[in-house]
Design a protein around this motif. Sequence first.
Motif, PDB file in Angstrom:
ATOM      1  N   PRO A   1      35.602  42.527  34.359  1.00 16.43           N
ATOM      2  CA  PRO A   1      35.482  42.074  35.425  1.00 16.43           C
ATOM      3  C   PRO A   1      35.217  40.810  36.862  1.00 16.43           C
ATOM      4  O   PRO A   1      35.100  40.373  38.219  1.00 16.43           O
ATOM      5  N   SER A   2      33.649  40.499  36.364  1.00 21.04           N
ATOM      6  CA  SER A   2      32.692  39.785  37.183  1.00 21.04           C
ATOM      7  C   SER A   2      31.417  39.648  36.208  1.00 21.04           C
ATOM      8  O   SER A   2      31.538  39.408  34.950  1.00 21.04           O
ATOM      9  N   LEU A   3      30.563  38.457  36.606  1.00 19.01           N
ATOM     10  CA  LEU A   3      29.682  38.147  36.409  1.00 19.01           C
ATOM     11  C   LEU A   3      28.247  38.432  36.635  1.00 19.01           C
ATOM     12  O   LEU A   3      28.030  38.025  37.600  1.00 19.01           O
TER      13      LEU A   3
ATOM     14  N   HIS B   1      36.700  39.354  44.235  1.00 17.43           N
ATOM     15  CA  HIS B   1      37.177  37.839  43.999  1.00 17.43           C
ATOM     16  C   HIS B   1      38.527  37.188  44.600  1.00 17.43           C
ATOM     17  O   HIS B   1      39.079  37.389  45.418  1.00 17.43           O
TER      18      HIS B   1
ATOM     19  N   ALA C   1      42.496  34.794  45.196  1.00 11.86           N
ATOM     20  CA  ALA C   1      41.991  35.555  43.891  1.00 11.86           C
ATOM     21  C   ALA C   1      43.432  34.691  43.243  1.00 11.86           C
ATOM     22  O   ALA C   1      43.347  34.340  42.076  1.00 11.86           O
TER      23      ALA C   1
ATOM     24  N   THR D   1      49.185  41.134  41.250  1.00 14.95           N
ATOM     25  CA  THR D   1      47.591  42.498  41.012  1.00 14.95           C
ATOM     26  C   THR D   1      46.216  42.045  40.996  1.00 14.95           C
ATOM     27  O   THR D   1      45.405  42.168  41.019  1.00 14.95           O
ATOM     28  N   ALA D   2      46.300  40.537  41.504  1.00 14.11           N
ATOM     29  CA  ALA D   2      45.481  39.540  41.442  1.00 14.11           C
ATOM     30  C   ALA D   2      44.379  40.482  43.137  1.00 14.11           C
ATOM     31  O   ALA D   2      45.130  41.143  43.794  1.00 14.11           O
ATOM     32  N   HIS D   3      43.339  40.143  43.257  1.00 14.30           N
ATOM     33  CA  HIS D   3      42.484  41.105  43.973  1.00 14.30           C
ATOM     34  C   HIS D   3      42.912  39.879  45.624  1.00 14.30           C
ATOM     35  O   HIS D   3      41.086  39.243  46.002  1.00 14.30           O
TER      36      HIS D   3
ATOM     37  N   PHE E   1      33.996  33.362  41.296  1.00 15.55           N
ATOM     38  CA  PHE E   1      35.520  33.980  40.481  1.00 15.55           C
ATOM     39  C   PHE E   1      35.981  33.260  39.900  1.00 15.55           C
ATOM     40  O   PHE E   1      36.862  33.064  38.617  1.00 15.55           O
TER      41      PHE E   1
ATOM     42  N   ILE F   1      39.483  41.699  32.776  1.00 15.04           N
ATOM     43  CA  ILE F   1      40.316  42.941  32.892  1.00 15.04           C
ATOM     44  C   ILE F   1      39.122  44.021  31.911  1.00 15.04           C
ATOM     45  O   ILE F   1      37.971  45.062  32.511  1.00 15.04           O
TER      46      ILE F   1
ATOM     47  N   ALA G   1      42.340  39.541  37.179  1.00 19.34           N
ATOM     48  CA  ALA G   1      41.449  40.572  37.288  1.00 19.34           C
ATOM     49  C   ALA G   1      40.357  40.283  35.980  1.00 19.34           C
ATOM     50  O   ALA G   1      39.344  41.239  36.276  1.00 19.34           O
TER      51      ALA G   1
ATOM     52  N   LEU H   1      34.283  32.973  36.457  1.00 19.94           N
ATOM     53  CA  LEU H   1      34.726  34.137  35.717  1.00 19.94           C
ATOM     54  C   LEU H   1      36.631  33.819  35.013  1.00 19.94           C
ATOM     55  O   LEU H   1      36.023  34.025  34.151  1.00 19.94           O
TER      56      LEU H   1
ATOM     57  N   VAL I   1      47.316  40.954  35.243  1.00 18.28           N
ATOM     58  CA  VAL I   1      46.067  40.994  35.651  1.00 18.28           C
ATOM     59  C   VAL I   1      45.425  41.003  34.127  1.00 18.28           C
ATOM     60  O   VAL I   1      43.819  40.845  35.146  1.00 18.28           O
TER      61      VAL I   1
ATOM     62  N   PHE J   1      45.848  46.173  45.799  1.00 17.87           N
ATOM     63  CA  PHE J   1      44.461  46.172  46.087  1.00 17.87           C
ATOM     64  C   PHE J   1      43.809  46.502  46.744  1.00 17.87           C
ATOM     65  O   PHE J   1      42.526  47.405  46.266  1.00 17.87           O
TER      66      PHE J   1
END
Lengths: 450, 450
Positions: free
Chosen positions: B326-328, A165, B169, B163-165, B136, B323, B321, B139, B317, A136
């Motif tokens: 990756p955000s709202l 996140h 996360a 590989t989560a943030h 999050f 992918i 994440a 999401l 991931v 990250f």
Amino acid sequence: MPTPTTPPVSALTTDLYELNMVQAYLDKGETGEAVFEFFVRRLPARRGFLLAAGLEDALDYIETLRFTSEEIDWLKSTGRFRDNFLAYLKDFRFTGDVHAIPEGSVCFPNEPLIRITAPLPQAQLVESRLINILHFQTLIASKAARMVLAAPGKILSDFGLRTAHGAEAGLYSARASYIAGFSGAANVVAGQRYGIPVMGTMAHSYIQVHDDELTAFETFARARPNDVIFLIDTYDTEAGARKVVELSARLKADGIVIRGVRIDSGDLIASARKVRGILNAGGLKDVIILVSGGINEDVLQGMMTERAPIDGFGIGVNLDASIDAPSLDCAYKLQEYKGTPKRKLSEGKQTWPGRKQVWRSYGADGRMSGDALSVEGDPQAGEPLIEQVMRGGERIKPAPTLAQIRERAARDLARLPEPLRQLQPGNDYPVKVADKLVALAKEADARTRR
Amino acid sequence: MPTPTTPPVSALTTDLYELNMVQAYLDKGETGEAVFEFFVRRLPARRGFLLAAGLEDALDYIETLRFTSEEIDWLKSTGRFRDNFLAYLKDFRFTGDVHAIPEGSVCFPNEPLIRITAPLPQAQLVESRLINILHFQTLIASKAARMVLAAPGKILSDFGLRTAHGAEAGLYSARASYIAGFSGAANVVAGQRYGIPVMGTMAHSYIQVHDDELTAFETFARARPNDVIFLIDTYDTEAGARKVVELSARLKADGIVIRGVRIDSGDLIASARKVRGILNAGGLKDVIILVSGGINEDVLQGMMTERAPIDGFGIGVNLDASIDAPSLDCAYKLQEYKGTPKRKLSEGKQTWPGRKQVWRSYGADGRMSGDALSVEGDPQAGEPLIEQVMRGGERIKPAPTLAQIRERAARDLARLPEPLRQLQPGNDYPVKVADKLVALAKEADARTRR
């Protein structure tokens, strides 16, 4: 035990399979020396390089990893584990060696960011969280570096906590972007934990709770006289700028200097030009203009090309979630066990075996000209990047300061070849695999009994 | 103070501007009742709905938010804050009311997921972390729900910690995806903290440290006799499957049953078919096939269409994440202050003012047919979604269990209109704005003195 700068997280922040494997290893006495390396397999689209970050937090994790009796009791309660495993966790201390590319270094795919050399169960046990930290922070530092390169000399601030996140992503983003050259972050805990400069203005709600915008500005300036940045787009951006001019004389009389204004909506370039004109006409040439909302490296470059009169940028989710590439394809792979190099052969996922070193060459202009990936102890042209950072579970020397890490990043970014400094990199950076490493891979393939 | 299920994070996990504003509010005695609502502005591409998640963690945060003397001392040391503010933090307790759409509910843009009604400084102070939690988890639950809909009846497990943030996360992804209908997660702390079923197999390194694959399988099975899933693609997937058949009789003699095999590379559908054939021919019809690597909802749908003989999926991931999105786009907005509805007018970011309710109607088939967004106390057709969950800073009733939240999600997903169950939603779900709310917005616009 040193005080970790990493926020405390449960030692159970790991994948079950790590615990499964450790149980099996302990049962068989399979505790020989293992060598694992963590590396990125390939770059995301439009990326030309990586900026290594997260090492010091990763070392803190390794150095301080302990299992509490509560955690061990819970594991026992699942009925999955035997007493030998639970006793092992109770006394767990990492006793291995660690080699790494220093934080803040530019690096490339297949180059090991970290190498863990330790008894097999230890080296396996730290895998998940180690990747979690290094992946990250390297992801975010690499993203932030693009923004820094796109907007030289501008104030860049990480505003992304809210849509990062989780809490740790917000904290690590602040750290990784500061390493890459950001000026600071809005996240307060980044200031407390890492000494990162903390920046902040006001929200639209602040304006809205007041009967009018002018009163809101004045109240804020008197409450925060040393850090006066007004958000001027709640109702009408140009009208907001005119109120700032109107207010400035009154505040000046009381010794309060307006530092800046922030615009968070609309056509940012057009608004900034109009606002700059209004401020300049009002004698406020020194009042800076900050903008936020939808900023990424392409927007930054566009604004630079347009010579938009903008001094600084608050960057949110495009940074904290690395929106265009929210992950890196990476791996933590066994490279050697009990002295024998190992290699994974799974389709499309082959790796380079053994303990490796990275050698970097520079051209006459001082720019990076190419790397070589070799087995350790096989010198190539250039400077070696990987150095030992931990011996017998303890750091060899004090951790570098964040300022030192940031300086290394600035130095390395300045030495990038010109094509790699572009948002759309012009070519691939050459990473040559040295002959002995190629030969070692062939040997490992031939040896594999499957 | 209740025990939070949320991992402890520093109270300084907030943006500086929140503290700036609270300082200014305290200086002016601006502590009237404020109403903020959190909502998503619009859906990402290819998304038809949201699945609300994170509420119980958000309530834990609000309920237990305290500032330590260490944190207050650090704030003091920055020289930015005055004693009135530091004293306020020292005694900080949230004393307001909270209304919310229950976790696990399907919801849509502009519908408030949470409403905070509290003295202005309190309602402002919780903003950053509140968004950080709700954004999050919503999401990830929304992403996970697409996977659940794409692969009905399959085992889906969150493998994404690495590989989560960050650590949180990874934990929140496990929680949010379990709410959406996942079977479990690999992250061990998700089991300890939330009671989520924990799943795991072995890594390629496990196979590699053994002299041969067959020995690796057997050793593992004897160490973990109740949870035998072999990773069979380290060298050659079909050969791996044949070794499983070879081993099964020997293990069976000792009462050990092989539960499954996992494939992590190559053409997963083709491999699964071959492996299924080998296992079936060897009398192992009950041994399940799990796959991992690059799984997302489109891959899942493709595998269902192809009738691939795959029983379960480890998803990394692409889930953790989110992918593809990756955000709202979301906001926590002031909707009312001291009894007066408020509305933000910034270009392109207008919001609906006042305290709101959401009403949901259903068709004769039991499927959702449309929502109405109204001011509170203006009944519309359908069932109200928003309910009070906290009064005077305390929960009104015990938190629902995760199982209950998960049941709600399953019920709501089953009631989605058919077009919204598709990965490429066929149409927009109708969310009508009730007349009185439209009128209130106009009144708020007219009232704004700017």
